[in-house]
Scaffold this active site. Structure first.
Site, PDB file in Angstrom:
ATOM      1  CB  THR A 174      -0.904   0.022   1.243  1.00 22.64           C
ATOM      2  OG1 THR A 174      -0.080  -0.232   2.398  1.00 22.64           O
ATOM      3  CG2 THR A 174      -1.999  -1.005   1.167  1.00 22.64           C
ATOM      4  CG  PHE A 221       1.665  -4.171  15.271  1.00 25.45           C
ATOM      5  CD1 PHE A 221       1.603  -2.789  15.241  1.00 25.45           C
ATOM      6  CD2 PHE A 221       0.478  -4.879  15.403  1.00 25.45           C
ATOM      7  CE1 PHE A 221       0.387  -2.116  15.363  1.00 25.45           C
ATOM      8  CE2 PHE A 221      -0.739  -4.215  15.524  1.00 25.45           C
ATOM      9  CZ  PHE A 221      -0.785  -2.829  15.504  1.00 25.45           C
ATOM     10  CE  LYS A 225       1.527  -1.195  10.792  1.00 24.09           C
ATOM     11  NZ  LYS A 225       2.673  -1.831  11.390  1.00 24.09           N
ATOM     12  CG  ASN A 248       4.141   2.064  11.762  1.00 28.94           C
ATOM     13  OD1 ASN A 248       4.627   1.344  12.632  1.00 28.94           O
ATOM     14  ND2 ASN A 248       3.913   1.641  10.543  1.00 28.94           N
ATOM     15  CG  PHE A 280      12.147   7.627  10.661  1.00 27.44           C
ATOM     16  CD1 PHE A 280      11.369   7.533   9.503  1.00 27.44           C
ATOM     17  CD2 PHE A 280      11.865   8.649  11.557  1.00 27.44           C
ATOM     18  CE1 PHE A 280      10.347   8.432   9.244  1.00 27.44           C
ATOM     19  CE2 PHE A 280      10.846   9.566  11.303  1.00 27.44           C
ATOM     20  CZ  PHE A 280      10.090   9.460  10.138  1.00 27.44           C
ATOM     21  N   GLY A 281      14.217   5.199   8.317  1.00 31.47           N
ATOM     22  CA  GLY A 281      13.878   4.792   6.956  1.00 31.47           C
ATOM     23  C   GLY A 281      12.884   3.659   7.027  1.00 31.47           C
ATOM     24  CB  CYS A 309      19.919  46.156 -12.207  1.00 31.75           C
ATOM     25  SG  CYS A 309      20.655  44.721 -11.462  1.00 31.75           S
ATOM     26  CD  GLU A 347      20.303  53.315 -14.066  1.00 33.54           C
ATOM     27  OE1 GLU A 347      19.141  53.175 -13.687  1.00 33.54           O
ATOM     28  OE2 GLU A 347      21.272  53.428 -13.299  1.00 33.54           O
TER      29      GLU A 347
HETATM   30  N1  LIG Z   1       7.463  -4.388   5.522  1.00 36.71           N
HETATM   31  C1  LIG Z   1       7.104  -4.347   6.780  1.00 36.71           C
HETATM   32  O1  LIG Z   1       7.929  -4.412   7.658  1.00 36.71           O
HETATM   33  C2  LIG Z   1       5.666  -4.209   7.151  1.00 36.71           C
HETATM   34  C3  LIG Z   1       5.311  -4.418   8.480  1.00 36.71           C
HETATM   35  C4  LIG Z   1       3.969  -4.281   8.827  1.00 36.71           C
HETATM   36  C5  LIG Z   1       3.012  -3.959   7.873  1.00 36.71           C
HETATM   37  N2  LIG Z   1       3.410  -3.756   6.603  1.00 36.71           N
HETATM   38  C6  LIG Z   1       2.360  -3.460   5.620  1.00 36.71           C
HETATM   39  O2  LIG Z   1       2.066  -4.699   4.939  1.00 36.71           O
HETATM   40  C7  LIG Z   1       1.740  -4.472   3.566  1.00 36.71           C
HETATM   41  C8  LIG Z   1       2.696  -5.274   2.702  1.00 36.71           C
HETATM   42  O3  LIG Z   1       3.995  -4.799   2.894  1.00 36.71           O
HETATM   43  P1  LIG Z   1       5.245  -5.577   2.333  1.00 36.71           P
HETATM   44  O4  LIG Z   1       6.438  -4.902   2.897  1.00 36.71           O
HETATM   45  O5  LIG Z   1       5.094  -7.016   2.535  1.00 36.71           O
HETATM   46  O6  LIG Z   1       5.112  -5.242   0.778  1.00 36.71           O
HETATM   47  P2  LIG Z   1       5.912  -5.929  -0.406  1.00 36.71           P
HETATM   48  O7  LIG Z   1       5.983  -4.957  -1.493  1.00 36.71           O
HETATM   49  O8  LIG Z   1       7.175  -6.549   0.087  1.00 36.71           O
HETATM   50  O9  LIG Z   1       4.967  -7.136  -0.861  1.00 36.71           O
HETATM   51  C9  LIG Z   1       3.726  -6.967  -1.443  1.00 36.71           C
HETATM   52  C10 LIG Z   1       3.546  -8.059  -2.477  1.00 36.71           C
HETATM   53  O10 LIG Z   1       2.207  -8.025  -2.926  1.00 36.71           O
HETATM   54  C11 LIG Z   1       2.206  -8.434  -4.301  1.00 36.71           C
HETATM   55  N3  LIG Z   1       0.949  -8.045  -4.932  1.00 36.71           N
HETATM   56  C12 LIG Z   1       0.497  -6.808  -5.213  1.00 36.71           C
HETATM   57  N4  LIG Z   1      -0.728  -6.884  -5.771  1.00 36.71           N
HETATM   58  C13 LIG Z   1      -1.064  -8.176  -5.851  1.00 36.71           C
HETATM   59  C14 LIG Z   1      -2.209  -8.879  -6.318  1.00 36.71           C
HETATM   60  N5  LIG Z   1      -3.257  -8.228  -6.815  1.00 36.71           N
HETATM   61  N6  LIG Z   1      -2.205 -10.223  -6.270  1.00 36.71           N
HETATM   62  C15 LIG Z   1      -1.137 -10.890  -5.764  1.00 36.71           C
HETATM   63  N7  LIG Z   1      -0.040 -10.279  -5.287  1.00 36.71           N
HETATM   64  C16 LIG Z   1       0.001  -8.945  -5.318  1.00 36.71           C
HETATM   65  C17 LIG Z   1       3.410  -7.726  -4.870  1.00 36.71           C
HETATM   66  O11 LIG Z   1       3.823  -8.353  -6.066  1.00 36.71           O
HETATM   67  C18 LIG Z   1       4.415  -7.908  -3.717  1.00 36.71           C
HETATM   68  O12 LIG Z   1       5.240  -9.032  -3.907  1.00 36.71           O
HETATM   69  C19 LIG Z   1       1.835  -2.964   3.383  1.00 36.71           C
HETATM   70  O13 LIG Z   1       0.564  -2.415   3.555  1.00 36.71           O
HETATM   71  C20 LIG Z   1       2.737  -2.527   4.509  1.00 36.71           C
HETATM   72  O14 LIG Z   1       2.486  -1.211   4.887  1.00 36.71           O
HETATM   73  C21 LIG Z   1       4.695  -3.888   6.202  1.00 36.71           C
HETATM   74  O1  LIG Z   2      15.774   4.211  18.060  1.00 34.32           O
HETATM   75  C1  LIG Z   2      15.646   4.055  16.826  1.00 34.32           C
HETATM   76  C2  LIG Z   2      14.905   3.023  16.254  1.00 34.32           C
HETATM   77  C3  LIG Z   2      14.797   2.922  14.885  1.00 34.32           C
HETATM   78  N1  LIG Z   2      15.437   3.822  14.109  1.00 34.32           N
HETATM   79  C4  LIG Z   2      15.298   3.756  12.638  1.00 34.32           C
HETATM   80  O2  LIG Z   2      13.921   3.738  12.321  1.00 34.32           O
HETATM   81  C5  LIG Z   2      13.690   3.012  11.145  1.00 34.32           C
HETATM   82  C6  LIG Z   2      12.586   1.977  11.343  1.00 34.32           C
HETATM   83  O3  LIG Z   2      13.017   0.987  12.226  1.00 34.32           O
HETATM   84  P1  LIG Z   2      12.080  -0.175  12.753  1.00 34.32           P
HETATM   85  O4  LIG Z   2      10.848   0.376  13.301  1.00 34.32           O
HETATM   86  O5  LIG Z   2      12.884  -1.012  13.654  1.00 34.32           O
HETATM   87  O6  LIG Z   2      11.835  -1.002  11.409  1.00 34.32           O
HETATM   88  P2  LIG Z   2      10.571  -1.266  10.481  1.00 34.32           P
HETATM   89  O7  LIG Z   2      10.780  -2.582   9.865  1.00 34.32           O
HETATM   90  O8  LIG Z   2      10.349  -0.126   9.601  1.00 34.32           O
HETATM   91  O9  LIG Z   2       9.332  -1.427  11.472  1.00 34.32           O
HETATM   92  C7  LIG Z   2       8.389  -0.408  11.700  1.00 34.32           C
HETATM   93  O10 LIG Z   2       7.433  -0.387  10.676  1.00 34.32           O
HETATM   94  C8  LIG Z   2       6.704  -1.610  10.526  1.00 34.32           C
HETATM   95  C9  LIG Z   2       5.807  -1.449   9.321  1.00 34.32           C
HETATM   96  O11 LIG Z   2       4.614  -0.849   9.602  1.00 34.32           O
HETATM   97  C10 LIG Z   2       5.944  -1.881  11.793  1.00 34.32           C
HETATM   98  O12 LIG Z   2       5.224  -3.100  11.660  1.00 34.32           O
HETATM   99  C11 LIG Z   2       6.927  -1.981  12.934  1.00 34.32           C
HETATM  100  O13 LIG Z   2       6.197  -2.205  14.138  1.00 34.32           O
HETATM  101  C12 LIG Z   2       7.707  -0.702  13.028  1.00 34.32           C
HETATM  102  O14 LIG Z   2       8.707  -0.803  14.030  1.00 34.32           O
HETATM  103  C13 LIG Z   2      15.028   2.390  10.754  1.00 34.32           C
HETATM  104  O15 LIG Z   2      15.641   3.167   9.761  1.00 34.32           O
HETATM  105  C14 LIG Z   2      15.806   2.468  12.028  1.00 34.32           C
HETATM  106  O16 LIG Z   2      17.201   2.501  11.821  1.00 34.32           O
HETATM  107  C15 LIG Z   2      16.169   4.842  14.656  1.00 34.32           C
HETATM  108  O17 LIG Z   2      16.734   5.668  13.953  1.00 34.32           O
HETATM  109  N2  LIG Z   2      16.264   4.925  16.010  1.00 34.32           N
END
Ligand SMILES: NC(=O)c1ccc[n+]([C@@H]2O[C@H](COP(=O)([O-])OP(=O)(O)OC[C@H]3O[C@@H](n4cnc5c(N)ncnc54)[C@H](O)[C@@H]3O)[C@@H](O)[C@H]2O)c1
Ligand SMILES: O=c1ccn([C@@H]2O[C@H](COP(=O)(O)OP(=O)(O)O[C@H]3O[C@H](CO)[C@@H](O)[C@H](O)[C@H]3O)[C@@H](O)[C@H]2O)c(=O)[nH]1
Length: 871
Positions: free
Chosen positions: A90, A161, A219, A223, A271-272, A737, A771
């Site tokens: 998403t 999460f 959720k 974040n 953060f990333g 100017c 000028e």
């Molecule tokens: N990455 C995380 O750490 C994390 C943690 C918690 C929640 N989320 C949430 O979970 C969701 C998924 O994140 P992600 O990181 O796994 O994404 P991702 O991009 O790694 O994976 C999503 C997958 O869905 C597939 N896809 C898209 N449309 C499709 C369809 N119509 N049919 C079948 N497959 C399809 C894509 O090809 C892709 O491989 C997002 O909403 C994200 O915000 C992510």
């Molecule tokens: O004290 C801290 C902790 C984290 N980070 C940075 O923050 C970013 C995110 O870190 P982290 O939250 O550990 O990783 P994510 O995998 O992005 O997980 C977050 O995002 C997910 C997607 O929604 C949620 O499910 C998780 O609960 C939430 O922690 C990274 O760049 C970290 O290096 C810092 O700079 N300082």
């Protein structure tokens, strides 16, 4: 119904690990993860999984093809499933309504549509993706609108999460599992089905049932809160840097308050990750849509602070390395957005690398898990310049080779292995001074300083010199030598200021007998104090010649003060001079003293980063800032990139204000009125002053009109240069100017502006000129315009032509015509009269030697009427 068969749509960072853990915990449930991306599915079915997560390989390899399957056959998996997770991406929308902020729900919608059209039996549909509040309602609508007879759906919200790098641990040992459901019998029944699955390994009290909308919002809110903590602690790093406090100590202290707690307080380069920024922007967008502006602004600040932090870190690298990383080699340690993952989405490392590449640095990048292909595609995307990436980026297989012969190490990711490297060996292999910029505060900085590194962290600077060496004294008065292009030149030190720590200074120098445009801030080691017995002129004979190669030596020329003052008002060329006038009044001295130090050394305007030439009186703290960020359309100025980004979101312009009075192809000219568009015109004057030594008009702009030349593309009209013109000039001046911004100089735009000024005079029915007096270079630009126009007129005349005729046809005043023809050697003084004496052959020869203009004014494209003073 008891769930026996699960389908998960989306085999990404969430779908893959979540379903692997479910399959591992529930051997009696068949779990099929499907994806439309066949490459990804092939990887899940191979020995090298598409994502790196500690502990994941073991689980996948033990359950795969037993009760865990990865497939591209979406429809069969849906048909067979009792419960379907939607785990698709998403991302933030990149176009259309809500672009840059709202979540792009197209994959979720597509999944819902596929479920509805494929399912032949009733299903529980679980929203696992992170979505805007009330997304479940939209999903239900799509399902109901497309469902087959006898098939029904119950939608649950079950946000995930897990954090990357610890996904398996988070899934096995979850703090809580949220299940949002409808307050209906079928909703509650569906809740119980899903709860029973989790209850196989998660304690019941950690599984929380709630309203669907609360679950969805929880959720986003989680974040936002986590990211807010990081931005809060990061905001303090800037304060620590100035005050000498240590952010780690501050974090430790506040984390000991049990109400606050110790987690997520690690200051960093920013953060990333794929979630934080996206989810907060999504929250901000929702608030804005609901007219909750204050709430939106509050959360927006978390993202803005993150941008500021990344920018601050990179800027510090550039500033510390003598304001230039061009052609220097920097080892980048870490490219993923955090340790223990190969994921690079929104990684701060990408921003840092992009900015350094923009500055021309060579980057040796090492990351233990990021794939080469991913790294290159990320950099290609952000720089939009594959050739540059190919030329400047080298991917290294180990941290030692990355650092070899480099000037600096930049730590962007907190990988544990970076803490254990042999930094003494690395130091020996690096260029000196050897810098370490620790964007994660993970190294032992005292130890590194003892080795000899110059260490910069996100909140402090430690210089080994301040500990190990006695500082040479550098006085502000006296004679100096200052470095430029690796040579020493006699110089005057005008001011000094502390950098990073209170014991380190940099010095603002003026090179003796040189243009003040060369004045700059230099680090201590590039400035040498000369004892009074030694003549600073003596040791630098070679340097003088080097300088004169750049700046013409005109030190013998004499000018009046008025001449000098006017000199720079016409500025078309790169060169300029600084010749001391014979008599300088006290007032002029005072002005000089006030404007001696050029604080603003660079500006970012549009796509250009431009070194400035002179002091400009920007107000308050803006005038003292080393860099200004300027909106290329309305010329709003800011000290930070984030402020400009915020402004750009609101700025209603994509061209200068006023009327477009000329448009031909991609060239456009806008007329701004100093009275009507006062702020813009003042900003234009402030901008111009950065490149003009003696400009005096800044704030009293009402009596002038400004003609702003732009190059137009899809994005808007980008400022190239301008000229100002008095609304009512009794002396018939048509230019007061004129400036062409440095990136556009030497491309013929100055001559185009001059040509346009004469077209306006023709429409006014007057003969006019700039000028006077003109600077040498202003004169050159004008002469080249005048010569071309006049010769053309003479050549195309069949009969005799007089100077008055020429003036009438070209609007160039007679004295400028005479001066030009004289200069071309085409005039003789006969019998008390000036005569143009030339054969057609001579004329042709002279013509051939002239440089033709690159641009011509298309007179049919002018939409301008003379100013009516009575209005
Ligand atoms: N990455 C995380 O750490 C994390 C943690 C918690 C929640 N989320 C949430 O979970 C969701 C998924 O994140 P992600 O990181 O796994 O994404 P991702 O991009 O790694 O994976 C999503 C997958 O869905 C597939 N896809 C898209 N449309 C499709 C369809 N119509 N049919 C079948 N497959 C399809 C894509 O090809 C892709 O491989 C997002 O909403 C994200 O915000 C992510
Ligand atoms: O004290 C801290 C902790 C984290 N980070 C940075 O923050 C970013 C995110 O870190 P982290 O939250 O550990 O990783 P994510 O995998 O992005 O997980 C977050 O995002 C997910 C997607 O929604 C949620 O499910 C998780 O609960 C939430 O922690 C990274 O760049 C970290 O290096 C810092 O700079 N300082």
């Amino acid at each position: 119904m008891t769930v026996k068969n699960i389908c998960c749509i989306g085999a990404g960072y969430v779908g893959g690990p979540t379903c692997s853990v479910i399959a591992n915990q529930c051997h009696d449930i068949r779990v099929t993860v499907v994806d439309i991306n066949p490459e990804r599915i092939a990887q899940w079915n191979s020995d090298l999984l598409p994502i790196y997560e500690p502990g994941l390989d073991e689980i996948v390899f033990s359950r795969r093809n037993k009760n865990l399957f990865f497939s591209t056959d979406v429809e069969t998996a849906i048909k067979e499933a009792d419960l379907i997770f939607i785990s698709v991406n998403t991302p933030t929308k990149t176009c259309g309504e809500g672009k840059g902020r709202a979540a792009d729900m197209r994959y979720v919608e597509e999944s819902a549509r596929t479920i509805a059209t494929t399912a032949t039996s009733s299903k529980i549909v679980v929203e696992k993706s992170t979505v805007p509040v009330k997304a479940a309602e939209s999903i239900s609508k799509v399902l109901v609108a497309n469902q087959k007879d006898g098939v029904s759906f119950e939608v649950l919200s079950n946000p995930e999460f897990l954090a990357e790098g610890t996904a398996v641990e988070n899934l096995v040992n979850a703090d809580r599992v949220l299940i949002g459901h409808n307050e209906t019998p079928t909703g509650r029944a569906a809740f119980r089905e899903l709860r029973d699955i989790y209850m196989r390994w998660i304690p019941k009290e950690r599984i929380i049932g709630m309203k669907t909308w609360s679950s969805e919002l929880s959720k986003l809110a989680s974040n936002a809160f986590l990211a807010q903590r990081i931005s809060s602690i990061n905001s303090l790093t800037a304060l620590c840097e100035v005050t000498g406090a240590d952010v780690s100590e501050v974090a430790y202290a506040i984390g000991h308050d049990r109400r606050i707690g110790p987690n997520f307080l690690e200051a960093s380069v920013g953060f990333g990750g794929s979630c934080f920024q996206k989810d907060i922007l999504n929250l901000v967008y929702m608030c804005e849509r609901l007219s909750l502006r204050e709430v939106a602004a509050y959360w927006q600040q978390v993202v803005d602070m993150n941008e500021y932090q990344k920018e601050r870190f990179t800027k510090k690298i550039i500033e510390t390395m003598f304001h230039s990383v061009s052609d220097k080699s920097l080892a980048i340690y870490g490219f993923s957005f955090k340790k223990n993952t190969g994921d690079t989405r929104e990684s701060p490392s990408i921003c840092v690398c992009k900015r350094l590449l923009d500055e021309g640095a060579n980057l040796n990048i090492y990351d233990p898990k990021v794939m080469d292909k991913q790294l290159i595609s990320d950099l290609n995307r952000v720089t939009c310049n594959q050739e540059k990436v190919k030329r400047l980026v080298k991917i290294c297989r180990d941290p030692y080779s990355a650092a070899k012969n480099s000037h600096a190490i930049v730590i962007c990711t907190e990988w544990d292995e970076f803490k254990k490297l042999k930094y003494e060996d690395i130091f020996k292999s690096m260029k000196k001074p050897a810098y370490i910029f620790d964007g994660r505060k993970i190294l032992d900085h005292d130890y590194l300083s003892r080795i000899g590194y110059e260490v910069y962290t996100i909140d402090t600077i430690r210089s080994n010199r301040s500990k190990n060496k006695t500082r040479e004294s550098t006085e502000v008065s006296g004679k100096y030598l200052a470095k430029r292009n690796d040579e020493w030149y006699p110089a005057e030190v005008i001011q000094k200021r502390p950098v990073q720590d209170p014991n380190t200074f940099e010095y603002y120098v003026h090179y003796t007998n040189c243009d003040r445009r060369l004045d700059r801030w230099l680090p201590q080691e590039e400035v040498k104090f000369i004892p009074s017995s030694q003549d600073p002129e003596e040791p630098a004979p070679a340097s003088t010649s080097t300088i004169s190669a750049i700046i013409p030596d005109i030190s013998n020329r004499k000018m009046t003060r008025t001449q000098k003052k006017r000199l720079d008002e016409i500025n078309e060329s790169l060169m300029d001079t600084e010749t001391e006038p014979q008599e300088i009044s006290a007032l002029e001295e005072e002005r000089k003293a006030l404007t001696k130090v050029k604080y603003i050394t660079e500006i970012r305007i549009g796509k250009y980063l431009i070194d400035t030439w002179y002091f400009s009186p920007y107000p308050d703290e803006y005038g003292k800032s080393a860099k200004l960020w300027i909106c290329e359309y309305c010329l709003f100025y800011a000290r930070y990139a984030v402020s400009l980004h915020l402004h750009e979101r609101e700025c209603e312009f994509n061209n200068p204000p006023g009327t477009e009075v000329y448009r031909s192809g991609a060239i456009s000219i806008y007329e701004a009125d100093g009275r009507v568009h006062k702020l813009y015109c003042q900003n234009l004057c402030l901008l111009a002053k950065l490149f003009l030594d003696h400009k005096t008009l800044f704030f009293d702009v009402e009596a002038f009109k400004f003609y702003v030349l732009c190059v137009v593309d899809m994005a808007g009209a980008h400022i190239v240069g301008f000229f100002s013109k008095e609304k009512d000039s009794p002396d018939c001046f048509n230019v007061a100017c004129l400036l062409v911004l440095p990136p556009y100089q030497k491309h013929g735009y100055g001559r185009l502006l001059i040509a346009f000024s004469y077209e306006l005079s023709k429409l006014e029915g007057i003969v006019a000129g700039p000028e006077t007096p003109l600077s040498d270079l202003g004169l050159l630009a004008y002469r080249s315009y005048w010569s071309w126009v006049l010769l053309q007129e003479i050549y195309s005349s069949d009969d005799e032509v007089s100077i008055t005729d020429l003036s009438f046809r070209t609007s160039i005043n007679e004295s400028d015509i005479l001066d030009t023809l004289n200069w071309l050697n085409l005039v003789k003084y006969l019998k008390n009269n000036y005569c143009i004496c030339v054969t057609r052959e001579t004329l042709l020869n002279v013509f051939k030697k002239l440089k033709p203009p690159r641009f011509f004014i298309n007179t049919a494209a002018i939409r301008w009427y003379p100013y009516d003073n009575a209005m």
